[in-house]
Design a protein around this motif. Sequence first.
Motif, PDB file in Angstrom:
ATOM      1  N   ILE A 173     -12.815  31.497 -19.872  1.00 33.27           N
ATOM      2  CA  ILE A 173     -11.951  31.503 -21.054  1.00 33.27           C
ATOM      3  C   ILE A 173     -11.491  30.065 -21.271  1.00 33.27           C
ATOM      4  CG2 ILE A 173      -9.829  32.424 -22.085  1.00 33.27           C
ATOM      5  CD1 ILE A 173     -12.036  34.539 -21.526  1.00 33.27           C
ATOM      6  N   ALA A 174     -11.729  29.525 -22.451  1.00 32.72           N
ATOM      7  CA  ALA A 174     -11.451  28.111 -22.701  1.00 32.72           C
ATOM      8  C   ALA A 174      -9.994  27.846 -23.059  1.00 32.72           C
ATOM      9  CB  ALA A 174     -12.358  27.600 -23.831  1.00 32.72           C
ATOM     10  N   ASP A 175      -9.305  28.810 -23.623  1.00 36.09           N
ATOM     11  CA  ASP A 175      -7.963  28.596 -24.165  1.00 36.09           C
ATOM     12  C   ASP A 175      -6.930  29.318 -23.304  1.00 36.09           C
ATOM     13  OD1 ASP A 175      -5.664  28.411 -25.688  1.00 36.09           O
ATOM     14  OD2 ASP A 175      -6.605  29.103 -27.549  1.00 36.09           O
ATOM     15  N   PRO A 176      -6.062  28.583 -22.604  1.00 30.92           N
ATOM     16  CA  PRO A 176      -5.054  29.247 -21.775  1.00 30.92           C
ATOM     17  C   PRO A 176      -4.087  30.109 -22.587  1.00 30.92           C
ATOM     18  CG  PRO A 176      -4.644  26.890 -21.853  1.00 30.92           C
ATOM     19  CD  PRO A 176      -5.959  27.123 -22.520  1.00 30.92           C
ATOM     20  N   ASP A 177      -3.925  29.798 -23.868  1.00 37.64           N
ATOM     21  CA  ASP A 177      -3.070  30.624 -24.721  1.00 37.64           C
ATOM     22  C   ASP A 177      -3.686  32.003 -24.958  1.00 37.64           C
ATOM     23  OD1 ASP A 177      -1.022  28.723 -25.098  1.00 37.64           O
ATOM     24  OD2 ASP A 177      -2.181  27.741 -26.684  1.00 37.64           O
ATOM     25  N   ALA A 208      -7.375  38.005 -23.339  1.00 33.47           N
ATOM     26  CA  ALA A 208      -8.715  38.234 -22.794  1.00 33.47           C
ATOM     27  C   ALA A 208      -8.670  39.132 -21.560  1.00 33.47           C
ATOM     28  CB  ALA A 208      -9.381  36.902 -22.453  1.00 33.47           C
ATOM     29  N   THR A 209      -7.696  38.912 -20.700  1.00 35.66           N
ATOM     30  CA  THR A 209      -7.565  39.716 -19.482  1.00 35.66           C
ATOM     31  C   THR A 209      -7.241  41.163 -19.830  1.00 35.66           C
ATOM     32  OG1 THR A 209      -6.806  37.767 -18.265  1.00 35.66           O
ATOM     33  CG2 THR A 209      -6.341  39.911 -17.275  1.00 35.66           C
ATOM     34  N   VAL A 228       2.678  30.382 -27.410  1.00 41.70           N
ATOM     35  CA  VAL A 228       1.777  30.115 -28.520  1.00 41.70           C
ATOM     36  C   VAL A 228       0.872  31.329 -28.680  1.00 41.70           C
ATOM     37  CG1 VAL A 228      -0.082  28.614 -29.345  1.00 41.70           C
ATOM     38  CG2 VAL A 228       1.858  27.641 -28.083  1.00 41.70           C
ATOM     39  N   ALA A 229       0.711  31.790 -29.912  1.00 42.82           N
ATOM     40  CA  ALA A 229      -0.158  32.936 -30.171  1.00 42.82           C
ATOM     41  C   ALA A 229      -1.615  32.549 -29.961  1.00 42.82           C
ATOM     42  CB  ALA A 229       0.051  33.435 -31.594  1.00 42.82           C
ATOM     43  N   CYS A 230      -2.395  33.480 -29.496  1.00 48.23           N
ATOM     44  CA  CYS A 230      -3.827  33.261 -29.300  1.00 48.23           C
ATOM     45  C   CYS A 230      -4.524  33.334 -30.656  1.00 48.23           C
ATOM     46  CB  CYS A 230      -4.393  34.326 -28.370  1.00 48.23           C
ATOM     47  SG  CYS A 230      -6.189  34.289 -28.253  1.00 48.23           S
ATOM     48  N   THR A 231      -5.204  32.259 -31.027  1.00 48.21           N
ATOM     49  CA  THR A 231      -5.927  32.239 -32.296  1.00 48.21           C
ATOM     50  C   THR A 231      -7.414  31.946 -32.122  1.00 48.21           C
ATOM     51  OG1 THR A 231      -5.372  29.907 -32.610  1.00 48.21           O
ATOM     52  CG2 THR A 231      -3.892  31.525 -33.626  1.00 48.21           C
ATOM     53  N   SER A 232      -7.839  31.590 -30.918  1.00 47.12           N
ATOM     54  CA  SER A 232      -9.232  31.167 -30.739  1.00 47.12           C
ATOM     55  C   SER A 232     -10.186  32.319 -30.401  1.00 47.12           C
ATOM     56  CB  SER A 232      -9.325  30.075 -29.675  1.00 47.12           C
ATOM     57  OG  SER A 232      -8.921  30.576 -28.424  1.00 47.12           O
ATOM     58  N   ILE A 233      -9.663  33.464 -29.994  1.00 42.69           N
ATOM     59  CA  ILE A 233     -10.522  34.627 -29.746  1.00 42.69           C
ATOM     60  C   ILE A 233      -9.871  35.873 -30.337  1.00 42.69           C
ATOM     61  CG2 ILE A 233     -11.547  33.658 -27.642  1.00 42.69           C
ATOM     62  CD1 ILE A 233      -9.806  35.547 -26.013  1.00 42.69           C
ATOM     63  N   GLN A 234     -10.675  36.881 -30.546  1.00 40.71           N
ATOM     64  CA  GLN A 234     -10.195  38.161 -31.057  1.00 40.71           C
ATOM     65  C   GLN A 234     -10.432  39.238 -30.006  1.00 40.71           C
ATOM     66  OE1 GLN A 234      -8.734  38.625 -34.138  1.00 40.71           O
ATOM     67  NE2 GLN A 234      -8.829  36.400 -34.316  1.00 40.71           N
TER      68      GLN A 234
END
Length: 150
Positions: free
Chosen positions: A73-77, A82-83, A121-127
């Motif tokens: 997973i590239a984005d810690p946010d 993802a988990t 911070v809201a997650c915006t890089s994955i759905q």
Amino acid sequence: MFNKLATFLTLACTLSAVLPAPIQRREVPQEHSHEQFLTAVRTSLNLNNPDGIVDPVFALLGNAAAQQGLGRIADPDCLQLATADRAFTNAKAAGDVAGQVAALIYRALERNTGAVGQASVACTSIQAVNPEIAALQQHQVIFSRVLLET
């Protein structure tokens, strides 16, 4: 003899109730207050973890610490999303309703941030794949000025 023993026992019980507990080193104590959800999510996650997420606890930590548990997973946010999403998918495939519920609760748990009252911070890089997970975001405890001033 009996009076001395009774006095000693009374004094020992009183002191043990009054003296503070010994100081112990603890790590991420607030995250482990959610241990039942971490354990259930870990179990579901480990059924199929193609992203190599190290452990669910990393997603509840601030971004600097979360870096150690990202896997692919590239984005810690987005690590918590993802988990939770992977754990929910795995629990659903296994017919594990309790695991699905744990993944939903885990997704809603508050993450650490850099400052008190700062929202994650809201997650915006994955759905999320699962709409049940996509509908949730982590809970934030925001202290209002009124609470801080009183």
